[in-house]
Design a protein around this motif. Sequence first.
Motif, PDB file in Angstrom:
ATOM      1  N   GLN A 108     -38.873   2.529  42.621  1.00 29.56           N
ATOM      2  CA  GLN A 108     -39.657   1.361  43.016  1.00 29.56           C
ATOM      3  C   GLN A 108     -40.851   1.716  43.904  1.00 29.56           C
ATOM      4  O   GLN A 108     -41.909   1.109  43.781  1.00 29.56           O
ATOM      5  N   ASP A 109     -40.709   2.721  44.769  1.00 29.94           N
ATOM      6  CA  ASP A 109     -41.840   3.146  45.612  1.00 29.94           C
ATOM      7  C   ASP A 109     -42.971   3.713  44.758  1.00 29.94           C
ATOM      8  O   ASP A 109     -44.148   3.463  45.021  1.00 29.94           O
ATOM      9  N   ASP A 110     -42.611   4.488  43.736  1.00 29.27           N
ATOM     10  CA  ASP A 110     -43.620   5.042  42.825  1.00 29.27           C
ATOM     11  C   ASP A 110     -44.358   3.912  42.106  1.00 29.27           C
ATOM     12  O   ASP A 110     -45.588   3.919  42.018  1.00 29.27           O
ATOM     13  N   ILE A 111     -43.587   2.950  41.594  1.00 27.53           N
ATOM     14  CA  ILE A 111     -44.189   1.830  40.867  1.00 27.53           C
ATOM     15  C   ILE A 111     -45.134   1.052  41.774  1.00 27.53           C
ATOM     16  O   ILE A 111     -46.247   0.689  41.369  1.00 27.53           O
ATOM     17  N   ALA A 112     -44.729   0.832  43.017  1.00 27.02           N
ATOM     18  CA  ALA A 112     -45.598   0.122  43.972  1.00 27.02           C
ATOM     19  C   ALA A 112     -46.898   0.896  44.204  1.00 27.02           C
ATOM     20  O   ALA A 112     -47.990   0.310  44.246  1.00 27.02           O
ATOM     21  N   ALA A 113     -46.803   2.213  44.339  1.00 29.02           N
ATOM     22  CA  ALA A 113     -48.005   3.032  44.545  1.00 29.02           C
ATOM     23  C   ALA A 113     -48.902   2.994  43.306  1.00 29.02           C
ATOM     24  O   ALA A 113     -50.126   2.856  43.418  1.00 29.02           O
ATOM     25  N   VAL A 166     -50.391  16.712  44.782  1.00 30.08           N
ATOM     26  CA  VAL A 166     -49.414  16.039  45.641  1.00 30.08           C
ATOM     27  C   VAL A 166     -48.107  15.912  44.869  1.00 30.08           C
ATOM     28  O   VAL A 166     -48.097  15.919  43.639  1.00 30.08           O
ATOM     29  N   GLU A 167     -47.004  15.761  45.607  1.00 25.10           N
ATOM     30  CA  GLU A 167     -45.679  15.694  44.979  1.00 25.10           C
ATOM     31  C   GLU A 167     -45.315  14.316  44.462  1.00 25.10           C
ATOM     32  O   GLU A 167     -44.502  14.202  43.560  1.00 25.10           O
ATOM     33  N   ASP A 168     -45.866  13.276  45.090  1.00 21.29           N
ATOM     34  CA  ASP A 168     -45.428  11.942  44.699  1.00 21.29           C
ATOM     35  C   ASP A 168     -46.567  10.931  44.779  1.00 21.29           C
ATOM     36  O   ASP A 168     -47.574  11.159  45.457  1.00 21.29           O
ATOM     37  N   PRO A 169     -46.421   9.800  44.088  1.00 22.91           N
ATOM     38  CA  PRO A 169     -47.476   8.783  44.031  1.00 22.91           C
ATOM     39  C   PRO A 169     -47.844   8.205  45.396  1.00 22.91           C
ATOM     40  O   PRO A 169     -48.998   7.864  45.634  1.00 22.91           O
ATOM     41  N   ARG A 170     -46.886   8.113  46.283  1.00 20.56           N
ATOM     42  CA  ARG A 170     -47.166   7.541  47.608  1.00 20.56           C
ATOM     43  C   ARG A 170     -48.165   8.417  48.367  1.00 20.56           C
ATOM     44  O   ARG A 170     -49.063   7.899  49.022  1.00 20.56           O
ATOM     45  N   ASP A 171     -48.046   9.742  48.281  1.00 20.00           N
ATOM     46  CA  ASP A 171     -49.010  10.622  48.950  1.00 20.00           C
ATOM     47  C   ASP A 171     -50.406  10.447  48.354  1.00 20.00           C
ATOM     48  O   ASP A 171     -51.399  10.426  49.080  1.00 20.00           O
TER      49      ASP A 171
END
Length: 172
Positions: A124-129, A83-88
């Motif tokens: 911040q979205d990455d840190i939250a994930a 996946v490309e990012d932590p949220r996914d």
Amino acid sequence: MEIRLLRIDSRLLHGQVATNWAKVLKVDRILVVSDQVASDNIRKTLIKQASPPGIRVHVIPLMKMLRIYFDPRFNSFKALILVEDPRDAQILIQNGIQVKLVNIGALSFNSSRQMVTDSISVNQDDIAAFHWMHDQGIKMDIRKVSGDSSKDLWKVLTEKGLIKLNSQGAAH
């Protein structure tokens, strides 16, 4: 389906994944899971061209990944999920994908991100994930290739002051 590794890497499938991880993990499928890439024929074609010999590469949207994960017709797959990012990664795990470890390869820098290692930048979205994954007991491992020594992403984020700990050592 046996998930041998869930890897977050903004580069997705590239030489290190194709030559090192796929071989070491002995996977028969690489599943690039991204809504954006699945709808971009040029990126999809380039990713499929990077596939290592003998390993099938599929580029699929997140919801399709969840459908096939729970479909018994795919139980024989030995898969590496990219996946490309932590949220996914968080969305996949929240919806039932079972993993105990998430590997982070690289997260590209831009003006909204802060560098935390030489190859990983976060917002911040990455840190939250990552916080959510940590709360689920998922280990987050930083390694470009399998032979690199493992670094704990949670520890790196804490040392950089991006995760605040209370007096009992718990994140808040």
